[in-house]
Design an enzyme around this catalytic site. Structure first.
Site: not given
Length: 251
Positions: A11, A130
């Site tokens: 990330d 998500d």
């Protein structure tokens, strides 16, 4: 039987690798190029690179950093963050990515999945989802998990499959960073329903969690970040454990 894949996730925020819990409280986890090379050398099957604030900040993924990472590794490499056009995909594939991952842009304009799959082939297109459970129902979230939608996760997963996505990267926001295990029930439901691979993300904390996500969760691949970044679990040790547990894995 296809081998199961272990995928470290980088990330990225402002050029550094970061990791948080439930998508917040981010802390620095190191240089992405160095980490990518380590994971490639250790036997990771693939790598995922997500510029986690690209959509929020209204800017494009850092193609220059993609090139540096691609040069440092010899395994397939997926890049996501702020990708919304066919031209964006072209830039990243030319920069060295093997696949791209879209999330918010797919929700905003589902037809872009069809267009990207037609232009580059389904094998290049990963749709990241998500998901968060709200009052017993799983809903899709966008913009790095900041924005709730009315899309039900299972229905959206089926739609992106029908539109030509080659893979789904399913992240449970409820499990993310908790190290309490993957969302196996939801993963199994989606894996059974779809004809494309599902990558599990969110909740890895022990080697047993990976065994569980492949057996109970029926995932094709498992993605993790902090346990690899902070050396809580080594990839060679994890693969040996899974092989000993009769999980089909590339050693």
């Amino acid at each position: 039987m296809l081998t199961k894949r272990i995928i470290p996730c980088l990330d990225i925020k402002e050029g550094r690798t970061v990791k948080g819990v439930n998508f917040v409280e981010l802390r620095d986890a190191g240089d992405p190029v160095e980490l990518a090379k380590i994971y490639s050398d250790e036997g990771a099957d693939e790598l995922v690179f997500l510029d986690i604030t690209a959509t929020v900040d209204k800017r494009k993924t850092l193609a220059e950093l993609v090139t540096k990472v691609a040069k440092a590794i010899n395994i397939p490499f997926t890049v996501g963050g702020g990708i919304s056009t066919v031209e964006d995909v072209k830039v990243l594939l030319n920069a060295g990515a093997d696949k791209i991952s879209i999330n918010s842009s797919a929700v905003k304009n589902p037809q872009i999945i069809n267009e990207m799959a037609a232009e580059f082939g389904s094998q290049c297109i990963v749709v990241a989802i998500d998901t968060r459970n709200v009052d017993g129902i799983d809903f899709v979230h966008t913009h790095g998990g900041r924005k709730a939608t009315l899309l039900k996760t299972q229905e959206w997963a089926q739609e992106v499959c029908d539109r030509g996505a080659g893979e789904i990267l399913l992240t449970s926001m409820d499990h993310d960073g908790t190290k309490a295990g993957f969302s196996n029930e939801l993963l199994a439901e989606i894996s059974y329903a779809l004809s494309i691979p599902v990558i599990a993300s969110g909740g890895a904390g022990t080697m047993a969690h990976f065994k569980d996500v492949f057996t109970f969760g029926k995932a094709d691949a498992a993605l993790a970040a902090s346990i690899f970044h902070f050396k809580e679990i080594g990839i060679p040790e994890l693969k040996s454990y899974l092989s000993d547990s009769e999980i089909s894995i590339r050693i």
